[in-house]
Design an enzyme around this catalytic site. Structure first.
Site, PDB file in Angstrom:
ATOM      1  N   GLY A  37       9.479  -6.915  50.535  1.00 10.90           N
ATOM      2  CA  GLY A  37       9.711  -7.563  51.999  1.00 10.90           C
ATOM      3  C   GLY A  37       8.208  -7.288  52.432  1.00 10.90           C
ATOM      4  O   GLY A  37       8.116  -7.910  53.473  1.00 10.90           O
TER       5      GLY A  37
ATOM      6  N   ASP B 102       8.310  -3.168  55.242  1.00 11.19           N
ATOM      7  CA  ASP B 102       8.653  -4.037  56.211  1.00 11.19           C
ATOM      8  C   ASP B 102       9.468  -3.457  57.550  1.00 11.19           C
ATOM      9  O   ASP B 102       9.019  -3.987  58.722  1.00 11.19           O
ATOM     10  CB  ASP B 102       9.270  -5.260  55.350  1.00 11.19           C
ATOM     11  CG  ASP B 102      10.374  -4.954  54.781  1.00 11.19           C
ATOM     12  OD1 ASP B 102      10.871  -3.646  54.569  1.00 11.19           O
ATOM     13  OD2 ASP B 102      11.234  -5.908  54.327  1.00 11.19           O
TER      14      ASP B 102
ATOM     15  N   ASP C  44      15.141   0.834  59.056  1.00 11.33           N
ATOM     16  CA  ASP C  44      16.602   0.476  59.557  1.00 11.33           C
ATOM     17  C   ASP C  44      17.312   1.753  59.455  1.00 11.33           C
ATOM     18  O   ASP C  44      17.393   2.449  60.401  1.00 11.33           O
ATOM     19  CB  ASP C  44      17.154  -0.609  58.451  1.00 11.33           C
ATOM     20  CG  ASP C  44      18.449  -1.133  59.040  1.00 11.33           C
ATOM     21  OD1 ASP C  44      18.960  -0.613  59.888  1.00 11.33           O
ATOM     22  OD2 ASP C  44      18.922  -2.174  58.407  1.00 11.33           O
TER      23      ASP C  44
ATOM     24  N   ASP D  56      13.862 -10.834  53.346  1.00 14.46           N
ATOM     25  CA  ASP D  56      14.621 -12.140  52.827  1.00 14.46           C
ATOM     26  C   ASP D  56      16.170 -11.526  53.187  1.00 14.46           C
ATOM     27  O   ASP D  56      16.522 -10.544  53.618  1.00 14.46           O
ATOM     28  CB  ASP D  56      14.544 -11.795  51.059  1.00 14.46           C
ATOM     29  CG  ASP D  56      15.212 -10.487  50.605  1.00 14.46           C
ATOM     30  OD1 ASP D  56      14.793  -9.480  51.163  1.00 14.46           O
ATOM     31  OD2 ASP D  56      15.971 -10.845  49.824  1.00 14.46           O
TER      32      ASP D  56
ATOM     33  N   ARG E 204      11.975 -15.766  52.677  1.00 13.76           N
ATOM     34  CA  ARG E 204      10.650 -14.960  52.815  1.00 13.76           C
ATOM     35  C   ARG E 204       9.553 -15.639  52.999  1.00 13.76           C
ATOM     36  O   ARG E 204       8.490 -15.327  53.890  1.00 13.76           O
ATOM     37  CB  ARG E 204      10.231 -14.464  51.498  1.00 13.76           C
ATOM     38  CG  ARG E 204      11.018 -13.255  50.962  1.00 13.76           C
ATOM     39  CD  ARG E 204      10.638 -12.459  49.582  1.00 13.76           C
ATOM     40  NE  ARG E 204      11.479 -11.660  48.774  1.00 13.76           N
ATOM     41  CZ  ARG E 204      12.029 -10.720  49.114  1.00 13.76           C
ATOM     42  NH1 ARG E 204      11.739 -10.151  50.223  1.00 13.76           N
ATOM     43  NH2 ARG E 204      12.836 -10.173  48.480  1.00 13.76           N
TER      44      ARG E 204
HETATM   45  P1  XMP Z   1      16.654   1.295  55.256  1.00 15.84           P
HETATM   46  O1  XMP Z   1      18.000   1.047  55.689  1.00 15.84           O
HETATM   47  O2  XMP Z   1      16.513   2.017  53.857  1.00 15.84           O
HETATM   48  O3  XMP Z   1      16.122  -0.401  54.963  1.00 15.84           O
HETATM   49  O4  XMP Z   1      15.677   1.800  56.310  1.00 15.84           O
HETATM   50  C1  XMP Z   1      15.123  -0.505  54.410  1.00 15.84           C
HETATM   51  C2  XMP Z   1      14.987  -1.827  53.667  1.00 15.84           C
HETATM   52  O5  XMP Z   1      16.256  -2.496  53.875  1.00 15.84           O
HETATM   53  C3  XMP Z   1      15.903  -3.799  54.083  1.00 15.84           C
HETATM   54  N1  XMP Z   1      16.282  -4.232  55.386  1.00 15.84           N
HETATM   55  C4  XMP Z   1      16.324  -5.575  55.649  1.00 15.84           C
HETATM   56  N2  XMP Z   1      15.866  -6.620  55.226  1.00 15.84           N
HETATM   57  N3  XMP Z   1      16.337  -7.918  57.112  1.00 15.84           N
HETATM   58  C5  XMP Z   1      15.739  -7.730  55.904  1.00 15.84           C
HETATM   59  O6  XMP Z   1      15.481  -8.769  55.533  1.00 15.84           O
HETATM   60  C6  XMP Z   1      16.893  -6.864  57.899  1.00 15.84           C
HETATM   61  O7  XMP Z   1      17.359  -6.907  58.974  1.00 15.84           O
HETATM   62  C7  XMP Z   1      16.817  -5.613  57.136  1.00 15.84           C
HETATM   63  N4  XMP Z   1      17.109  -4.235  57.305  1.00 15.84           N
HETATM   64  C8  XMP Z   1      16.886  -3.554  56.204  1.00 15.84           C
HETATM   65  C9  XMP Z   1      14.380  -3.895  53.913  1.00 15.84           C
HETATM   66  O8  XMP Z   1      13.915  -4.316  52.368  1.00 15.84           O
HETATM   67  C10 XMP Z   1      13.836  -2.476  54.059  1.00 15.84           C
HETATM   68  O9  XMP Z   1      12.677  -2.299  53.267  1.00 15.84           O
END
Ligand code: XMP
Length: 186
Positions: free
Chosen positions: A45, A101, A104, A159, A165
Site C-alpha cells: 500500500g 500507508d 488503522d 487497495d 491502487r
Molecule cells: P492496521 O489495522 O494493522 O492496518 O493498522 C494497517 C494495514 O491495513 C490496511 N488498511 C487499509 N487499507 N484502506 C486500505 O486500503 C483502509 O482504509 C485501510 N485500513 C487498513 C493497510 O494495508 C495498512 O497497511
C-alpha cells in the site's frame, strides 16, 4: 473504478503538497545523521507514497521492503498480521524510518516496529500517510500525512481486493462494496 468511489477525501494536488511538507519535516529531523537514513517500507500500500516521498527527500538513504500479511477482501483487521517477507538489509546501528500507508488498528506497525527493534538499529522513527481517528494512542508515529475518519479509503496505492491502487486521489470506497447491505426481504 470511478463509480465505486463515494467521495474524494484528498485530491492528488493536496496529497502532493502534503508529501512535500512531510519530506521537509523528515529531512529536518535527520540532519545530524552522516550515515543517512534507512527507510523500511511496508508493501504494497505504501508504494506510491514511498516513490513520491523519497523524491522529495534530498538525504542519503537506503531502502528496505517488508511484506506483512493483509486481510484479503475484508476491510477490518480481524486477524493478527504476520511478516511474509523479512527485511533483506542489515540495519544494525542504522537510523531507521519505518513507512506505512495507513495506521488503522495499529497491529501492523506494532509487529514491524518490534521486528525492527530486534535488529538493533540506532533509532526507529515511524511515518504514515494516513492515520485513522480510531487508531490506538499507544502506537507511536512521528510523521503523519493526514488524519482521517474511520472510513475505508482507497487510491494512491491503497487497495481493496488489490484494486484501486492506481486511483490518483485518496477516496472513500462506497460502503455497499465492502459492507453488504442487509437483505430488505429478510
Ligand atoms: P492496521 O489495522 O494493522 O492496518 O493498522 C494497517 C494495514 O491495513 C490496511 N488498511 C487499509 N487499507 N484502506 C486500505 O486500503 C483502509 O482504509 C485501510 N485500513 C487498513 C493497510 O494495508 C495498512 O497497511
Amino acid at each position: 473504478m470511478l463509480q465505486d468511489i463515494d467521495r474524494i477525501l484528498f485530491s492528488r494536488e493536496q496529497i502532493a503538497a502534503r508529501v512535500h511538507q512531510l519530506a521537509s519535516e523528515i529531512a529536518a529531523t535527520f540532519t545530524d545523521t552522516t550515515s543517512g537514513v534507512t527507510l523500511v517500507t511496508i508493501l504494497s500500500g505504501s508504494i506510491i507514497f514511498l516513490a513520491d516521498l523519497i523524491r522529495n527527500l534530498p538525504i542519503r538513504m537506503k531502502i528496505g521492503l517488508v511484506t506483512v500479511s493483509s486481510y484479503k477482501g475484508a476491510t477490518t483487521t480481524g486477524t493478527t498480521p504476520r511478516l511474509l517477507k523479512d527485511l533483506d538489509l542489515d540495519i544494525r546501528g542504522d537510523h531507521v524510518l519505518l513507512i506505512d500507508d495507513i495506521l488503522d488498528t495499529g497491529r501492523t506497525l506494532r509487529l514491524v516496529q518490534n521486528e525492527l527493534q530486534a535488529l538493533q538499529p540506532a533509532s526507529i522513527h515511524t511515518g504514515v500517510l494516513l492515520r485513522k481517528s480510531t487508531a490506538p494512542a499507544d502506537i507511536h508515529v512521528d510523521f503523519v500525512g493526514f488524519d482521517v475518519e474511520d472510513v475505508f479509503v482507497v487510491g494512491y496505492g491503497l487497495d481493496y481486493n488489490d484494486h484501486y491502487r492506481n486511483y490518483p486521489h485518496i477516496g472513500v470506497l462506497r460502503r455497499e462494496l465492502y459492507q453488504p447491505q442487509p437483505d430488505a426481504a429478510s
